[in-house]
Design a protein around this motif. Structure first.
Motif, PDB file in Angstrom:
ATOM      1  N   ASN A   1     -25.971 -42.067 -24.561  1.00  0.00           N
ATOM      2  CA  ASN A   1     -26.632 -41.520 -25.746  1.00  0.00           C
ATOM      3  C   ASN A   1     -28.066 -42.034 -25.793  1.00  0.00           C
ATOM      4  OD1 ASN A   1     -24.124 -40.397 -26.832  1.00  0.00           O
ATOM      5  ND2 ASN A   1     -23.569 -42.521 -27.151  1.00  0.00           N
TER       6      ASN A   1
ATOM      7  N   TYR B   1     -29.876 -37.051 -27.597  1.00  0.00           N
ATOM      8  CA  TYR B   1     -29.265 -36.458 -26.410  1.00  0.00           C
ATOM      9  C   TYR B   1     -28.029 -37.279 -26.067  1.00  0.00           C
ATOM     10  CZ  TYR B   1     -28.589 -34.973 -21.617  1.00  0.00           C
ATOM     11  OH  TYR B   1     -28.050 -34.489 -20.466  1.00  0.00           O
TER      12      TYR B   1
ATOM     13  N   TYR C   1     -23.018 -31.881 -22.502  1.00  0.00           N
ATOM     14  CA  TYR C   1     -24.323 -32.331 -23.003  1.00  0.00           C
ATOM     15  C   TYR C   1     -24.559 -31.801 -24.400  1.00  0.00           C
ATOM     16  CZ  TYR C   1     -24.781 -33.103 -18.034  1.00  0.00           C
ATOM     17  OH  TYR C   1     -24.564 -33.492 -16.757  1.00  0.00           O
TER      18      TYR C   1
END
Length: 108
Positions: free
Chosen positions: A51, A71, A108
């Motif tokens: 992360n 992300y 993702y």
């Protein structure tokens, strides 16, 4: 069970948080019948997840704005998904409370 390593950096460009998690699951399956497969026995998995989060605060006397960039990524574990029924595929609602939270899903 989840274990993680966190790193927080404060820079002139904002706060950066890098987090590596290992999420482990253990399942005890009692002959769950599916038209295509039969699930039975004890199964476990360890799923790594990376992360990355960036925050920058812009404040004045009147208001505060804090943009966030996040992300998260984890590899697909297809051999495990064939051995355990997928009960986590119910539709998830995206809300203000969970939009920047880490999750247990691959991808993702």
């Amino acid at each position: 069970m989840t274990s993680s390593i966190n790193n927080n950096f404060k820079t002139n460009f904002g706060n950066i948080n890098i987090d590596l998690e290992l999420i482990s699951d253990f399942y005890v399956l009692n002959e769950i019948h599916n038209p295509n497969k039969q699930y039975k026995g004890n199964k476990n998995k360890i799923l790594p997840q990376l992360n990355f989060e960036w925050k920058k605060t812009f404040a004045t006397n009147i208001f505060t704005i804090q943009p966030i960039l996040k992300y998260s990524g984890s590899p697909k574990s297809s051999d495990f998904e064939d051995k355990v029924p997928n009960e986590d595929s119910v539709p998830q609602s995206l809300s203000f409370e969970n939009i920047f939270s880490n999750n247990r899903f691959v991808g993702y």
